[in-house]
Design a protein around this motif. Structure first.
Motif, short mmCIF file in Angstrom:
data_model
loop_
_atom_site.label_atom_id
_atom_site.label_comp_id
_atom_site.label_asym_id
_atom_site.label_seq_id
_atom_site.Cartn_x
_atom_site.Cartn_y
_atom_site.Cartn_z
N TYR A 32 0.86 -1.19 0.00
CA TYR A 32 0.00 0.00 0.00
C TYR A 32 0.89 1.24 0.00
O TYR A 32 1.75 1.41 0.86
CB TYR A 32 -0.91 -0.01 1.23
N ASP A 37 -1.20 5.30 -4.85
CA ASP A 37 -2.61 4.92 -5.01
C ASP A 37 -3.50 6.13 -4.78
O ASP A 37 -3.15 7.06 -4.06
CB ASP A 37 -2.96 3.80 -4.02
N GLU A 73 -6.55 1.58 -6.44
CA GLU A 73 -5.19 1.30 -6.87
C GLU A 73 -4.99 1.75 -8.31
O GLU A 73 -5.87 1.57 -9.15
CB GLU A 73 -4.89 -0.19 -6.74
N ARG A 78 -5.69 -3.36 -8.89
CA ARG A 78 -7.14 -3.15 -8.81
C ARG A 78 -7.93 -4.17 -9.62
O ARG A 78 -9.13 -4.31 -9.44
CB ARG A 78 -7.52 -1.72 -9.20
#
Length: 143
Positions: A32, A37, A73, A78
């Motif tokens: 992450y 993102d 994302e 994604r």
């Protein structure tokens, strides 16, 4: 994504993410990255256009540590499909790992419930899961 991937047709749902190289068990495949993102306000789920709401329901999930935001994302992540038997592990929420060796060309699958506690299957998958649970095959047998 921290490993090379490509998007292609999936027997699970529409298109999916596939390994463009062999991935060894335990490899960190995703991280992450809030600076990379896209974060959007949770309120967009109710205040944006119906088309945007549909997109958010399909591709966004709760931002780790920020209940008022959603993550979209920007990389191939994604497009990763859900599986009841995933080959990836996202229980740490902000990192994803290979649960087992993943072959080049194999679809990367995750359990959406690991990072989205309110996850619900899309209507197109409900009949496949129901048939699988009852022991009946439908279509190509994918779930």
């Amino acid at each position: 994504m921290l490993v090379r991937t490509f998007v292609a047709p999936s027997v699970v749902e529409g298109v999916g993410v596939f390994a463009a190289e062999p991935i060894r068990k335990g490899t960190r495949i995703w991280l992450y990255t809030p600076d990379f993102d896209r974060l959007v306000p949770l309120e967009w789920m109710t205040t944006s256009s119906p088309v945007m709401q549909e997109f958010l329901r399909k591709y966004a999930y709760p931002a780790p540590g920020d209940p008022d935001m959603l993550v979209i994302e920007l990389d191939n992540g994604r497009m990763m499909n859900h599986s009841e038997e995933p080959n990836t592990d996202f229980t740490m929420i902000t990192e994803g790992f290979a649960r087992r060796d993943i072959a080049e060309g194999e679809e990367l699958l995750c359990d959406y419930r690991e990072f989205d506690p309110e996850f619900e299957l899309l209507p197109s998958l409900l009949s496949e899961f129901a048939a699988r649970r009852s022991g009946k095959q439908t279509g190509n047998g994918a779930y």
